[in-house]
Design a protein around this motif. Sequence first.
Motif, PDB file in Angstrom:
ATOM      1  N   LYS A 152      -2.696   9.220   2.417  1.00 59.21           N
ATOM      2  CA  LYS A 152      -3.079  10.621   2.254  1.00 59.21           C
ATOM      3  C   LYS A 152      -3.982  11.076   3.395  1.00 59.21           C
ATOM      4  O   LYS A 152      -4.870  10.343   3.841  1.00 59.21           O
ATOM      5  N   GLU A 188       3.051   9.845   1.008  1.00 57.57           N
ATOM      6  CA  GLU A 188       2.761   9.444  -0.366  1.00 57.57           C
ATOM      7  C   GLU A 188       3.420  10.359  -1.387  1.00 57.57           C
ATOM      8  O   GLU A 188       3.460  10.057  -2.564  1.00 57.57           O
ATOM      9  N   PRO A 192       0.100   0.846   1.369  1.00 57.02           N
ATOM     10  CA  PRO A 192      -0.543   1.196   0.091  1.00 57.02           C
ATOM     11  C   PRO A 192       0.188   0.681  -1.142  1.00 57.02           C
ATOM     12  O   PRO A 192      -0.393   0.653  -2.232  1.00 57.02           O
ATOM     13  N   THR A 221      -4.387   3.947   1.587  1.00 57.90           N
ATOM     14  CA  THR A 221      -3.753   5.230   1.276  1.00 57.90           C
ATOM     15  C   THR A 221      -3.133   5.807   2.540  1.00 57.90           C
ATOM     16  O   THR A 221      -3.585   5.521   3.653  1.00 57.90           O
ATOM     17  N   TYR A 240      -9.404   7.102  -0.365  1.00 54.90           N
ATOM     18  CA  TYR A 240      -9.082   6.140  -1.423  1.00 54.90           C
ATOM     19  C   TYR A 240     -10.262   6.079  -2.395  1.00 54.90           C
ATOM     20  O   TYR A 240     -11.411   5.845  -1.968  1.00 54.90           O
ATOM     21  N   MET A 293       0.988   1.975  -6.527  1.00 54.12           N
ATOM     22  CA  MET A 293      -0.028   1.775  -5.514  1.00 54.12           C
ATOM     23  C   MET A 293      -0.827   0.514  -5.838  1.00 54.12           C
ATOM     24  O   MET A 293      -0.878   0.049  -6.971  1.00 54.12           O
TER      25      MET A 293
END
Length: 343
Positions: free
Chosen positions: A15, A29, A273, A13, A71, A38
């Motif tokens: 994030k 993202e 990702p 990820t 994640y 993803m």
Amino acid sequence: MVMRLRSLAVNPTLKCWYKCRYCKLGVMEHNIPEGDAMLEFSDFERLFRQTREMVEPSFQVHIAGGEPLLYPRILDVIRAATDNELDVQIVTNGALINKRKARDLRKAGVARVGISIESRDAMPHDRIRDEPGSHQAAIRAIQHLSDEAPEIPIQVLTIINRMNLDFLVDVAEWATEDPRISGVTFGALSQIFAEMMPPRWWEVERPDVLWPRDTEYVHAVIDELIERKRNDLVSIGNPIEELRDYKRYFTDPSNFLTDFTCPAGELGIYIDPLGYAQLCGSMPPVGNIKTSSLEELWLTGEETARRRAEILACKSPCHQLLNCHRCAFQDSSEYDSVTPQRL
């Protein structure tokens, strides 16, 4: 001769809720192209099975982000790697590691945890993260891991920049004296992650461009780190030659490593990702693990061969290689063998 895969880096990820001054990955993202999906857990399972077929046991897989603990199935991803006899190093800001998470990481088989910490004192770290309390959260993570997973080595990861120059020697001393920590590894500030910057980005006058302006002071601090490492006074993961490279880099990044044969195509592969695989973070991907095998992406693919040729021909002043290549060396004594020709 078959080219040995030295490193596999996986970002499940991008994030992250922190707004670190030198990183904009947390917003990426939100800008995923329509039609891209993803990675699913099954993609990670297949990737690690294929990795195991290509490497020796205890090959190291680096899991980072973003903040990888965001994640949803991160523990399953780790287990998928360790079930295939791969060693997992996870890089985290530490904020999500409580006692239970520390136990979970131990049970999943994590071999090493790297925690990003910019200073021993809270003030510089929290300012760089733009998040009051972020330093305290990282220190709590160290304690939780020490209590619940004492067999997992903890490495402090610190980026050299103008906001923490005064604190770098102190970080090295702390990481050596604190029995919970195995040491510190330094990285050099590069251009802001996930943001298009001008070619001479280090000259931009912005609060989030943390390039140190006093080159002599940078040299003095790094020389102090080198001297302490040479005399075994501090536990620093960087080879001395790499710290010397940092001095050259901070002197003139425009001429750093311009006359060399780049080894990026021989070091490892990075999986984002969405599953796209890169040999060089500055060049397009060579394919996607959803549709291609790791063997094809690393060894046999036409796009891989094309990208390796482009890497060999590349003469741009490389700031990507400065930090990203280190994960390829499980033994720091290998550093000189594939480091670009020194200027």
